[in-house]
Enzyme design. Sequence first.
Site, mmCIF file in Angstrom:
data_model
loop_
_atom_site.group_PDB
_atom_site.id
_atom_site.type_symbol
_atom_site.label_atom_id
_atom_site.label_comp_id
_atom_site.label_asym_id
_atom_site.label_seq_id
_atom_site.Cartn_x
_atom_site.Cartn_y
_atom_site.Cartn_z
ATOM 1 N N LYS A 1 40.209 41.210 22.079
ATOM 2 C CA LYS A 1 39.075 42.048 21.684
ATOM 3 C C LYS A 1 39.504 42.833 20.445
ATOM 4 C CE LYS A 1 35.697 45.157 23.828
ATOM 5 N NZ LYS A 1 35.223 45.731 25.072
ATOM 6 N N ARG B 1 24.577 57.032 29.119
ATOM 7 C CA ARG B 1 23.928 58.000 28.228
ATOM 8 C C ARG B 1 22.430 57.826 28.227
ATOM 9 N NH1 ARG B 1 27.612 55.654 23.616
ATOM 10 N NH2 ARG B 1 26.795 53.888 24.792
ATOM 11 N N SER C 1 31.494 55.566 20.018
ATOM 12 C CA SER C 1 32.654 55.353 19.144
ATOM 13 C C SER C 1 32.269 54.520 17.918
ATOM 14 C CB SER C 1 33.764 54.622 19.904
ATOM 15 O OG SER C 1 34.214 55.398 20.979
HETATM 16 O O1 PNS Z 1 34.538 51.258 26.581
HETATM 17 P P1 PNS Z 1 33.995 49.895 26.931
HETATM 18 O O2 PNS Z 1 34.378 48.897 25.862
HETATM 19 O O3 PNS Z 1 32.525 49.915 27.232
HETATM 20 O O4 PNS Z 1 34.755 49.466 28.291
HETATM 21 C C1 PNS Z 1 34.539 48.185 28.833
HETATM 22 C C2 PNS Z 1 35.608 47.849 29.887
HETATM 23 C C3 PNS Z 1 36.985 48.032 29.295
HETATM 24 C C4 PNS Z 1 35.449 48.758 31.084
HETATM 25 C C5 PNS Z 1 35.387 46.374 30.306
HETATM 26 O O5 PNS Z 1 35.325 45.560 29.151
HETATM 27 C C6 PNS Z 1 36.502 45.832 31.205
HETATM 28 O O6 PNS Z 1 36.674 46.276 32.308
HETATM 29 N N1 PNS Z 1 37.269 44.844 30.702
HETATM 30 C C7 PNS Z 1 38.359 44.216 31.446
HETATM 31 C C8 PNS Z 1 37.969 42.803 31.926
HETATM 32 C C9 PNS Z 1 37.009 42.902 33.110
HETATM 33 O O7 PNS Z 1 37.416 43.230 34.192
HETATM 34 N N2 PNS Z 1 35.705 42.618 32.849
HETATM 35 C C10 PNS Z 1 34.629 42.795 33.826
HETATM 36 C C11 PNS Z 1 34.500 41.703 34.827
HETATM 37 S S1 PNS Z 1 34.242 40.112 34.127
#
Ligand code: PNS
Length: 161
Positions: free
Chosen positions: A41, A90, A128
């Site tokens: 990512k 939000r 962000s």
């Molecule tokens: O701040 P974000 O980018 O909205 O956070 C997203 C996050 C990090 C919580 C999500 O992308 C995540 O948990 N990624 C790890 C992989 C995962 O478990 N994905 C969800 C199930 S497929």
Amino acid sequence: MTLAVYPGSFDPVTLGHLDLVRRARRIFGSVVVAVLDNASKRHTFGLEERVEMVCAATRGMKGVSVDTFSGLLADYMKTKRARVLIRGVRVVSDMDYEFQLAFFNRRLGPNVETVFLMPDGKYTYLASSMVKEVARLGAPVDSFVTPMVARRLRQKFQGGV
Ligand code: PNS
């Protein structure tokens, strides 16, 4: 003492995120801010830098710690033996993605409950990505992030100090 995990990219951490950490901490005994380590990512800030900024911003907050995770969030929750997952919502349009995430996390780890928290209204439109856009185009971001993060954004985009 209930442990809550607040996961995210934190690229970079904003005042909205910090508002949520404080709210979560008021409810749960211990809050771990879990910063995503995902090489595939594309983040603006590297993992170390993101962690450093979250650490600095949460220093002195009792019951709050910072960690990193890679792979599935559901697996990380199991490792930590954590049963509460915090996500910020939000606006209503956030719900689409958040419900999908919560759905998968529930299927992968049925013992984990996702708890949605709403930040203070002044952070409703704070993201962000927008903060980075503003910083990239040279406007001040001091009302959106901590002074350290504002400085890092200036360094990143304007070559400033
Ligand atoms: O701040 P974000 O980018 O909205 O956070 C997203 C996050 C990090 C919580 C999500 O992308 C995540 O948990 N990624 C790890 C992989 C995962 O478990 N994905 C969800 C199930 S497929």
